[in-house]
Design a protein around this motif. Structure first.
Motif, mmCIF file in Angstrom:
data_model
loop_
_atom_site.group_PDB
_atom_site.id
_atom_site.type_symbol
_atom_site.label_atom_id
_atom_site.label_comp_id
_atom_site.label_asym_id
_atom_site.label_seq_id
_atom_site.Cartn_x
_atom_site.Cartn_y
_atom_site.Cartn_z
ATOM 1 N N MET A 309 0.836 -1.197 0.000
ATOM 2 C CA MET A 309 0.000 0.000 0.000
ATOM 3 C C MET A 309 0.875 1.253 0.000
ATOM 4 O O MET A 309 0.625 2.202 -0.758
ATOM 5 C CB MET A 309 -0.909 -0.020 1.226
ATOM 6 N N ALA A 310 1.924 1.259 0.842
ATOM 7 C CA ALA A 310 2.848 2.394 0.862
ATOM 8 C C ALA A 310 3.561 2.547 -0.474
ATOM 9 O O ALA A 310 3.774 3.663 -0.965
ATOM 10 C CB ALA A 310 3.863 2.210 1.989
ATOM 11 N N LEU A 311 3.932 1.411 -1.082
ATOM 12 C CA LEU A 311 4.590 1.453 -2.390
ATOM 13 C C LEU A 311 3.671 2.054 -3.441
ATOM 14 O O LEU A 311 4.086 2.886 -4.261
ATOM 15 C CB LEU A 311 5.018 0.045 -2.803
ATOM 16 N N GLY A 312 2.404 1.645 -3.423
ATOM 17 C CA GLY A 312 1.446 2.196 -4.376
ATOM 18 C C GLY A 312 1.283 3.696 -4.207
ATOM 19 O O GLY A 312 1.229 4.444 -5.188
ATOM 20 N N ILE A 313 1.228 4.161 -2.939
ATOM 21 C CA ILE A 313 1.093 5.590 -2.677
ATOM 22 C C ILE A 313 2.303 6.348 -3.207
ATOM 23 O O ILE A 313 2.180 7.405 -3.837
ATOM 24 C CB ILE A 313 0.905 5.838 -1.168
ATOM 25 N N VAL A 367 -5.180 -0.336 -3.427
ATOM 26 C CA VAL A 367 -5.636 0.692 -2.485
ATOM 27 C C VAL A 367 -4.650 1.862 -2.470
ATOM 28 O O VAL A 367 -5.032 3.038 -2.507
ATOM 29 C CB VAL A 367 -5.801 0.103 -1.068
ATOM 30 N N GLY A 368 -3.350 1.535 -2.428
ATOM 31 C CA GLY A 368 -2.338 2.578 -2.421
ATOM 32 C C GLY A 368 -2.352 3.411 -3.688
ATOM 33 O O GLY A 368 -2.171 4.636 -3.647
ATOM 34 N N ILE A 369 -2.568 2.771 -4.824
ATOM 35 C CA ILE A 369 -2.626 3.506 -6.099
ATOM 36 C C ILE A 369 -3.805 4.480 -6.097
ATOM 37 O O ILE A 369 -3.694 5.618 -6.572
ATOM 38 C CB ILE A 369 -2.728 2.523 -7.276
ATOM 39 N N GLY A 370 -4.934 4.050 -5.541
ATOM 40 C CA GLY A 370 -6.092 4.939 -5.485
ATOM 41 C C GLY A 370 -5.911 6.075 -4.497
ATOM 42 O O GLY A 370 -6.079 7.254 -4.841
ATOM 43 N N PHE A 371 -5.533 5.732 -3.256
ATOM 44 C CA PHE A 371 -5.374 6.772 -2.236
ATOM 45 C C PHE A 371 -4.196 7.681 -2.544
ATOM 46 O O PHE A 371 -4.189 8.855 -2.152
ATOM 47 C CB PHE A 371 -5.198 6.139 -0.859
#
Length: 487
Positions: A309-313, A367-371
């Motif tokens: 999730m952190a990676l996606g963000i 989720v990370g990519i979206g948020f």
């Protein structure tokens, strides 16, 4: 400021955001060693206050911080917030009792409230007058989101392999270096004129946010929702809100000017930020509980599952920054981020007791990519639309509404999960069950959790509808052609 000074100041801002966000999350994983060290007999009953004292103090100060920035200048407020945070960190590390630690956490929270909001104002003012006001704030939002995801894992590592005091002491070297660098290189515009500060309005805002957070922290846990304590707090919350709103419409210099809500980007941006805060805490918290109670994974290992999730963000934050420089609008990213987050919640709602852990990691990456798009672009959207003389209150308003949304999300989703869970015992005792009772409990929890994620999907669907109502960016006006008049 020179270009080198700007880069150093920008790095200082990112460091302080990381420190504040990490300390908001890190203590929850270190509660057991804290109790064992400071008060093994009765400390467990006071543990909730370690988190609550920080969040209450942080939320209560947010409206005042915004006004102080607009009146005193962002640099002075930033340095004051950072100094307060470091003093609180030192006191937390040296605490000799649970009571001292709770009081020190409140001091730390007062400073952290500024670091997670005033820093965004500083970043906006680091840009030249020819650049967009919000440019660069997206990186700050991205770093804050990544810190929220990494915090539980880091807390688990420190709890398992080092003293809990290092969760606070590690702030000091980085924080002092950031403070010294800010004093030397940070040069921001001074305010053109002095204006009054509505301390009465700030006190009412603090009272409202404090009572609201206490209702959400205690309701259904320490006290029943229908208990006199919760009902009294709810009445106090409604009363202080009414007084605060009346004050904002009658005072000459309101702490949260109602005129901000006449701007569609600000009105919708605040609403989306609050809804996103409610959904984001659900995405993080219930996955961690699921991994520990349903899959038997330790707390520190469960925290590793938030790294995708952190990676996606982080990745999407960098990508949206480059695309924004090429002309992509904040509205596009807010719509896209809401849609991707909606899809991620729908996928999380299909989780079972045997779902592949790699599938879960992929869903958290989504989720990370979206948020990441929302965290990065909502701040920029608000800052670009805010009047320059109200940049501080508009920026801290984003953080304030996210805090309120998070508190309401925790309460509503937690109550929903408790009502839907029909297994043996309660969710807190699920990990201690064995055999058929444990199997039945896991099935009941997963079923309730899936319903909670469906509600989270509904929240993100509402975010998407609001995002679609954002005004389209106005095309830049062409420079008028100057006709030459013959002499």
């Amino acid at each position: 400021m020179t270009e080198t000074q700007r880069k150093i100041s920008f790095l200082v801002c990112l460091v302080t955001i990381v420190l504040a966000v990490l300390d908001m999350q890190i203590v929850s994983a270190a509660t057991v060693p804290i109790v064992r060290d400071l008060d093994p007999g009765h400390g467990i009953d006071k543990i909730p206050w370690l988190v609550s004292a920080f969040s209450l103090a942080s939320a209560a100060m947010l409206p005042l911080y915004g006004r102080l920035c607009d009146v005193l200048g962002a640099k002075r407020v930033f340095l004051g917030a950072l100094g307060t945070f470091l003093a609180g960190s030192a006191l937390c590390g040296a605490a000799q009792s649970i009571g001292q630690l709770i009081a020190s956490r409140a001091v730390q929270g007062i400073g952290a409230g500024g670091l997670m909001s005033v820093t965004m104002v500083v970043i906006a003012q680091l840009k030249g007058p020819e650049e967009k006001k919000g440019k660069g704030a997206g990186t700050g939002g991205m770093v804050a989101g990544g810190g929220m995801a990494v915090g539980p894992w880091l807390g688990g590592v420190l709890a398992d392999h080092a003293s809990w005091r290092w969760a606070f002491y590690m702030n000091l070297p980085l924080g002092l270096a950031a403070l010294a660098a800010a004093v030397v290189v940070l040069k921001l515009p001074q305010q053109a004129r002095s204006r009054s500060i509505d301390f009465t309005g700030a006190a009412l805002a603090a009272a409202f946010s404090t009572t609201l957070l206490l209702v959400t922290e205690w309701g259904g846990k320490q006290y029943a929702w229908s208990s006199p304590q919760i009902m009294g707090l709810a009445l106090a919350c409604a009363g202080t809100l009414a007084l605060f709103l009346r004050r904002q419409f009658t005072t000459a210099e309101p702490i949260l000017p109602p005129t901000l809500f006449r701007v569609p980007e600000l009105r919708l941006g605040f609403a989306i930020q609050g809804l996103m805060g409610a959904a984001m805490v659900g995405a993080m918290y219930y996955v961690l509980v699921y991994l520990q109670v349903a899959r038997g994974i330790t707390s520190s290992s469960a925290g590793l599952f938030l790294l995708p999730m952190a990676l996606g963000i982080a990745v999407v934050g960098v990508g949206t920054g480059h695309l924004a420089e090429r002309g992509w609008s904040e509205r596009t990213f807010v719509i896209s981020g809401s849609a991707v987050s909606l899809a991620a919640f729908l996928l999380l709602a299909t989780t079972t007791g045997n779902t592949s852990l790699w599938q879960l990691r992929a869903e958290l990456l989504l989720v990370g990519i979206g948020f990441g798009q929302l965290l990065g672009q909502l701040v920029q959207l608000v800052q670009n639309a805010a009047p320059r003389e109200q940049l501080g209150v508009a920026t801290t308003g984003v953080r304030f509404f996210q805090t309120l949304g998070t508190a309401l999300g925790v309460a509503l989703f937690g109550s929903l999960l408790t009502r839907l869970y029909d297994g043996p015992g309660d969710v807190g005792a699920l990990a201690s069950l064995r055999g058929a009772a444990h199997t039945a409990g896991v099935e009941a929890y997963v079923s309730a959790m899936d319903t909670v994620y469906l509600c989270g999907a509904g929240v993100m669907a509402l975010c998407l509808l609001l995002a679609l109502r954002l005004p389209r960016p106005r095309p830049a006006l062409a420079e008028p052609v100057r006709e030459t008049v013959p002499a």
